[in-house]
Design a protein around this motif. Structure first.
Motif: not given
Length: 331
Positions: A25-38, A285-296
């Protein structure tokens, strides 16, 4: 707060799967704040495409790790199973066979190759008496090398043209292969936690001598466990083929590390006897979310390795803390 309630609250807060949910949940929140497209259906669909093969091999790895073993061959098994299946489908398609028949044969071939690799691992462990690390390291190298020899370093196409369309989302971000993968993973979880097979798996990892004394044939069970791990890797191989539309000689490169990381992050102990399927699913799921989040987020993807290392260290530390609290409660 009464002592009993504090104990319950502490167990919930320190529960591995609960913490993984908080981390996700924290990863989703952080990456969404950085880029809402996430936080969109499209990105979630891409995450699922990356997640499904890793989750499949991580599920098979979970069974192996709980027995106290390890399977380093799953990455190259994805590669070699996908490549051989690609050759089979290309041959049938070229001969004029309908797409459904070619695809069905390709699926069976990929699963069969995966099981074969798993059985080879079991023979090396049970008969040749190699430790799992060495046995599966050997098949890792053999599988990766054979894939390069067969393909001469290039992708293998020419299969059923309709196959790649199966990876397109059909229900929200979910494609049919992903839905099937989720069902398979759920069945594997029930099998691990509620079936006799799962009880034997935990018993062998907890204490091999006690398991043998209880009448469990450890070598026979290990054949099943490593065969199952190969089966899941073969399933990941055909799923990767459907995503790429071809058999690639590098498709599973280093995926074995991601699988092991997902299992450890999910709470399994590499010494055996401990692990839960839900934790493995969340870990992958956390691992793949991190990978996609960094790219986006336009962050250097090399940071992915740093984040994964931190997650693994945190997971192992949490296991140590929990064991310490458990000993303290029983002392």
């Amino acid at each position: 707060m009464p002592r009993s309630r504090r104990g319950i609250a502490g167990r919930i807060l320190l529960d591995q799967q609960s913490i993984l949910v908080y981390v996700l949940a924290a990863l989703v929140l952080v990456f969404t704040v950085i880029n809402p497209v996430f936080f969109s259906v499209g990105v979630f669909g891409n995450i699922l495409v990356d997640w499904a093969p890793i989750a499949l091999i991580a599920v098979g790895e979970t069974f192996v790790v709980i027995t106290g073993g390890i399977d380093l061959s799953v990455g190259s098994t994805i590669t070699i199973s996908g490549v051989i299946a690609a050759f089979a489908m290309a041959g049938l398609t070229g001969a004029g066979w309908p797409d459904p028949v070619s695809l069905a044969v390709g699926i069976l071939v990929s699963l069969g190759v995966g099981v074969l690799v798993g059985l080879v691992n079991a023979v090396l462990i049970n008969v040749a008496k190699l430790v799992p690390f060495i046995a599966t390291l050997a098949t890792l190298g053999a599988g990766a090398g054979l894939a390069l020899v067969l393909t001469k370093g290039g992708p293998v196409g020419g299969g059923p043209s309709s196959a790649i369309g199966l990876s397109a989302p059909t229900i929200g971000p979910f494609s049919w292969p992903i839905i099937i993968a989720i069902v398979i993973i759920a069945i594997a979880g029930l099998f691990l936690h509620f079936a006799r097979f799962g009880r034997y798996t935990y018993a062998i990892g907890g204490n091999t001598f006690s398991a043998t004394a209880a009448g469990i044939s450890v070598p026979r069970h290990l054949v099943k466990v490593y065969g199952l791990s190969g089966l899941f890797a073969g399933a990941a191989g055909i799923m990767t083929y459907l995503t790429l539309g071809s058999g690639s000689p590098t498709s599973g490169t280093s995926d074995e590390l991601s699988a092991i990381a997902a299992v450890v992050i999910g709470g399994a102990s590499l010494t055996g006897g401990v692990g839960r399927m839900g934790g493995t699913v969340l870990g992958s799921l956390i691992l793949t979310s991190v990978t996609s989040g960094l790219v986006i987020s336009n962050i250097d993807p090399n940071w992915n390795q740093v984040v994964v290392a931190i997650l693994i260290a945190a997971a192992v530390t949490l296991q140590t803390v929990r064991r310490g609290l458990g000993r303290r409660r029983h002392s």
